[in-house]
Design an enzyme around this catalytic site. Structure first.
Site, PDB file in Angstrom:
ATOM      1  N   PRO A  94      -1.036   3.476   7.564  1.00  0.00           N
ATOM      2  CA  PRO A  94      -1.614   4.621   6.891  1.00  0.00           C
ATOM      3  C   PRO A  94      -2.965   4.396   6.277  1.00  0.00           C
ATOM      4  O   PRO A  94      -3.225   3.430   5.599  1.00  0.00           O
ATOM      5  CB  PRO A  94      -0.644   4.867   5.758  1.00  0.00           C
ATOM      6  CG  PRO A  94      -0.215   3.497   5.387  1.00  0.00           C
ATOM      7  CD  PRO A  94      -0.347   2.651   6.607  1.00  0.00           C
ATOM      8  N   GLU A  95      -3.778   5.263   6.515  1.00  0.00           N
ATOM      9  CA  GLU A  95      -4.966   5.726   5.838  1.00  0.00           C
ATOM     10  C   GLU A  95      -4.729   7.221   5.928  1.00  0.00           C
ATOM     11  O   GLU A  95      -3.880   7.668   6.710  1.00  0.00           O
ATOM     12  CB  GLU A  95      -6.220   5.330   6.600  1.00  0.00           C
ATOM     13  CG  GLU A  95      -6.587   3.853   6.457  1.00  0.00           C
ATOM     14  CD  GLU A  95      -7.685   3.644   5.423  1.00  0.00           C
ATOM     15  OE1 GLU A  95      -8.309   4.626   5.003  1.00  0.00           O
ATOM     16  OE2 GLU A  95      -7.888   2.497   5.041  1.00  0.00           O
ATOM     17  N   LYS A 142      -2.193   9.838   0.442  1.00  0.00           N
ATOM     18  CA  LYS A 142      -1.389   9.199   1.480  1.00  0.00           C
ATOM     19  C   LYS A 142       0.096   9.481   1.314  1.00  0.00           C
ATOM     20  O   LYS A 142       0.924   8.846   1.961  1.00  0.00           O
ATOM     21  CB  LYS A 142      -1.639   7.686   1.466  1.00  0.00           C
ATOM     22  CG  LYS A 142      -3.102   7.328   1.679  1.00  0.00           C
ATOM     23  CD  LYS A 142      -3.351   5.863   1.410  1.00  0.00           C
ATOM     24  CE  LYS A 142      -4.834   5.599   1.219  1.00  0.00           C
ATOM     25  NZ  LYS A 142      -5.083   4.247   0.701  1.00  0.00           N
ATOM     26  N   ARG A 188       7.011  -3.789   7.398  1.00  0.00           N
ATOM     27  CA  ARG A 188       6.788  -4.681   6.268  1.00  0.00           C
ATOM     28  C   ARG A 188       7.506  -4.239   4.999  1.00  0.00           C
ATOM     29  O   ARG A 188       7.495  -4.935   3.990  1.00  0.00           O
ATOM     30  CB  ARG A 188       5.278  -4.781   6.037  1.00  0.00           C
ATOM     31  CG  ARG A 188       4.886  -5.938   5.183  1.00  0.00           C
ATOM     32  CD  ARG A 188       3.377  -6.050   5.083  1.00  0.00           C
ATOM     33  NE  ARG A 188       3.021  -6.606   3.801  1.00  0.00           N
ATOM     34  CZ  ARG A 188       1.792  -6.771   3.369  1.00  0.00           C
ATOM     35  NH1 ARG A 188       0.777  -6.399   4.138  1.00  0.00           N
ATOM     36  NH2 ARG A 188       1.535  -7.285   2.210  1.00  0.00           N
ATOM     37  N   ASN A 230      -8.793   1.147   2.674  1.00  0.00           N
ATOM     38  CA  ASN A 230      -9.739   0.034   2.731  1.00  0.00           C
ATOM     39  C   ASN A 230     -10.833   0.210   3.781  1.00  0.00           C
ATOM     40  O   ASN A 230     -12.012   0.101   3.466  1.00  0.00           O
ATOM     41  CB  ASN A 230      -8.971  -1.266   2.970  1.00  0.00           C
ATOM     42  CG  ASN A 230      -9.810  -2.484   2.616  1.00  0.00           C
ATOM     43  OD1 ASN A 230     -10.640  -2.431   1.723  1.00  0.00           O
ATOM     44  ND2 ASN A 230      -9.598  -3.570   3.338  1.00  0.00           N
TER      45      ASN A 230
END
Length: 277
Positions: A2-3, A60, A127, A187
């Site tokens: 995700p972005e 998000k 993750r 980021n």
DNA sequence: CTCAGTGTTCAGTG
DNA sequence: TCACTGAACACTGA
């Protein structure tokens, strides 16, 4: 995954598959990390038999509006995403995901939904930094109530943007990543925005001039609109974007800029010192 | 084996 | 109290 662009892609996929339909089957993985605060059983109970009225996104975060509360809210962490057999899944250059061919439900599935009419949705998260939670009023409860303006749909005026930025003393890169400032800037998008706005990511926010903050504001809008419009398919981003170079260290851009990498705001940051001041 | 990584949250510091 | 920083979280893949 995700972005903001991937979350928006997931939102529209869920909208196509599920809105207006009743949820007829729910499977939850036995994962107390992803299901934090609301157990798999509670989530299943909240979803089964409900009709999906709408899908919302802010920053998000994603949530389903159902015909009865509470509603589920989703965050994808670094590796979460939604899949549907009917929708080709978005692949991101940075994801590093290996395609292991057809597999259903996909590896790392956390939540599987079947809707009336045969549609199906699966949330995955390798993750396990993603979260599935229940809220009675998502927009007005944490974590969504703590977010700043949505970077895609609620960009403030240039003047207001300057006023929000000016009191902050942290590096501009760190402020852009603060979801309480702008919700949805991640980021690589922060790096892309600063590259295109020609601003050094280490600059402290309060040292930026109104003209500089106006460039940053405008690039947040244009970078996000472009990324969303191509379905976050990195191969279709303009060749001039930093995106195509930021993960390959020591490789100059096709037009000869050398990139530098450094941790800023706790995240790896890439920029071109020759053009970012 | 080691390390970096699309993100958020919490403890600690000044 | 606030702004900010860095570690923790948990795991994959290079």
């Amino acid at each position: 995954m995700p972005e903001l662009p991937e979350v928006e892609a997931a939102r529209s996929a869920i909208q196509r598959v599920a809105v207006g339909r009743r949820i007829v089957a729910v499977r939850c993985a036995d994962d107390h990390i992803v299901f934090q605060g609301s157990s798999p059983a509670q989530v299943r109970r909240a979803l089964l038999g409900r009709r999906v009225r709408a899908v919302h996104r802010r920053g998000k975060h994603l949530w389903l509006e159902l015909d009865r509360r509470p509603w589920p809210i989703f965050h994808f962490g670094m590796t979460g995403g939604f899949h549907s057999p009917a929708v080709k899944s978005v692949k991101l250059k940075s994801s590093g995901n290996k395609d292991r061919g057809p597999q259903w439900p996909p590896r790392f599935w956390k939540l599987q939904l079947k809707v009336a009419g045969g549609g199906e949705l699966v949330m995955t998260d390798a993750r396990r930094l993603g979260r599935i939670r229940l809220r009675h009023d998502p927009r007005n409860e944490p974590p969504i109530s703590l977010l700043g303006f949505d970077a895609l749909h609620e960009l403030p005026s240039a003047r207001k943007f300057y006023e929000l930025l000016h009191p902050r003393r942290a590096p501009i890169k760190a402020v852009l990543l603060d979801q309480g400032f702008a919700a949805g800037v991640g980021n690589w998008i922060a790096d892309e925005v600063l590259y295109q706005a020609r601003i050094d990511p280490r600059r402290r926010a309060h040292t930026l001039t109104p003209a500089e903050t106006a460039r940053i504001r405008s690039k947040i809008g244009s970078v996000l609109r472009k990324a969303v419009s191509v379905g976050s398919d990195g191969d279709r981003f303009p060749r001039s974007w930093l995106f195509h170079y930021r993960w390959d260290r020591g490789v100059p851009t096709a037009w000869g800029e050398t990139l530098r990498h450094q941790t800023i705001g706790g995240r790896t940051t890439a920029w071109a010192p020759a053009v970012q001041k």
